[in-house]
Design an enzyme around this catalytic site. Sequence first.
Site, PDB file in Angstrom:
ATOM      1  N   CYS A   4       0.832  -1.201   0.000  1.00 39.51           N
ATOM      2  CA  CYS A   4       0.000   0.000   0.000  1.00 39.51           C
ATOM      3  C   CYS A   4       0.868   1.254   0.000  1.00 39.51           C
ATOM      4  O   CYS A   4       1.364   1.672   1.054  1.00 39.51           O
ATOM      5  CB  CYS A   4      -0.933  -0.016   1.202  1.00 39.51           C
ATOM      6  SG  CYS A   4      -1.971   1.443   1.323  1.00 39.51           S
TER       7      CYS A   4
ATOM      8  N   CYS B 256      -0.457   4.112   2.117  1.00 38.14           N
ATOM      9  CA  CYS B 256      -0.236   3.954   3.561  1.00 38.14           C
ATOM     10  C   CYS B 256       1.226   4.204   3.921  1.00 38.14           C
ATOM     11  O   CYS B 256       1.522   4.878   4.913  1.00 38.14           O
ATOM     12  CB  CYS B 256      -0.543   2.527   4.018  1.00 38.14           C
ATOM     13  SG  CYS B 256      -1.998   1.760   3.333  1.00 38.14           S
ATOM     14  N   ASP B 257       2.143   3.638   3.157  1.00 38.84           N
ATOM     15  CA  ASP B 257       3.536   3.559   3.611  1.00 38.84           C
ATOM     16  C   ASP B 257       4.529   4.360   2.783  1.00 38.84           C
ATOM     17  O   ASP B 257       5.706   4.450   3.143  1.00 38.84           O
ATOM     18  CB  ASP B 257       3.979   2.080   3.613  1.00 38.84           C
ATOM     19  CG  ASP B 257       3.149   1.246   4.588  1.00 38.84           C
ATOM     20  OD1 ASP B 257       2.689   1.811   5.597  1.00 38.84           O
ATOM     21  OD2 ASP B 257       2.960   0.045   4.340  1.00 38.84           O
TER      22      ASP B 257
END
Length: 306
Positions: free
Chosen positions: A132, A135-136
Site C-alpha cells: 500500500c 499507507c507507507d
Amino acid sequence: MEKVAIVGTGPAGLTAAVYAARAGLEPVVIDGMQPGGQLTTTTEVENYPGFPESIDGTALVQNMRDQAARFGARYINGEITESDLSGSPLKLMLSDGSVIESLSIIIATGASAKYLGIESEQKLMGRGVSACATCDGAFYRGQNVAVVGGGDTAIEEAIFLTRIVAGVTVIHRRDELRASKILADRALANDKITFAWNSVVEEVLDVEKNEVTGLKLKNVKTGEVSRIDVTGVFMAIGHHPNTEAYEGQLELEDGFIKAENTRTSVAGVFAAGDVQDPDYKQAVTAAGSGCMAALEAERYLSSLNA
Ligand code: NAP
C-alpha cells in the site's frame, strides 16, 4: 436469533458495529481470519482524520472495537466458512460447526493483497515490503523504491510515489503494461519512473539485515539475473476480496460483492468496505461505508418491524 450479524473487524465492520450497537441492535461481530483487517499490518496510520500525530493501525482498530463494545457489541472469534442467504433467517456457518442465524448481515470481510509468495518477501513484510503506497509511501521520502506489477494499481502507486521518493522502478513480468493507456502514458513520460520489463522478483534482499536493501531480479526472456538497490518494495499485483463464504449466494462483480449504497442483491444483506470497493480501498472510506451499512440494516429491520 440475531438482529444484525457483522462479519469482519476492520474499520468497515467495526464502524457498522458502533452504529448498530448505538441503535440498540446488539450486533454480534465475527472476527474472521485477520482480526482488525489490513490496518493491523500498518504501523503508522497518518491519513485517518482525527489523529494529527498519526496512530498505530492496531491501536486504531482496537479503539473502534472498544467503542462498539461500550454500546453493547458482542464479539465472536471464528471463521465463517459458508453461508445460506436463500431465505430468512439468514445463516452463517462457522468453522467450528456452529451456525449464526440473523435477520440481517453486514459483510465487511475486506480484501487481501496478493503477494508473490516468496520467503524473503514474507520475512521482510512491514520492514520495507508493503502492498500500500498510500499507507507507507511517506516512509521512503527521497529514497529509491520499486513497485511490482503492471496494472492500474501498480502504475497509480508508482505515479503517487514519484511525489515522495527519489525514483521508482516498476517491475513487470511482461514488456507491455496492463494499465489503462492514460495511466501508462503518464508513467512512461515520468522521469522518476524506470521500468524493469520482462522481469520478476526472485528475492527481496536482505533478510540477514532484517530490512530491504534491494531486489534480485530475473529477466524471464533471457534468464539474466540482476540486482537493484531499493529500500522499499510495493507489491501491486492485485487484491482478492474475501468473498469465499458467500459465493453462489450473492451477486459479485469482478470478484467484489455488488452493492448499491451497501445493499447487496439479497434483501437484508449489506456489504461494506473493501469487499465491495474496487476503487478507494481506504480505512476512512471503509469506515464510512460501514456506517452506511448499519443505517441500511436499521432501516431494513424497521421495515420488518423487528
Ligand atoms: P490487475 O489489473 O489484475 O493487474 C495485476 C498486475 O500484476 C498485472 O500487470 C499482472 O501481470 C501482475 N501480476 C499478477 N500476478 C503476478 C505475479 N504473481 N507476479 C508478477 N506480476 C503479477 O490488478 P490491479 O492493478 O490491482 O487492478 C484491479 C482492478 O482495479 C482493474 O480492473 C483495474 O483497472 C482497477 N483499477 C482501476 C484504477 C483506476 O482506474 N484509476 C486504479 C486501480 C485499479 P500481467 O499483466 O502479466 O497479468
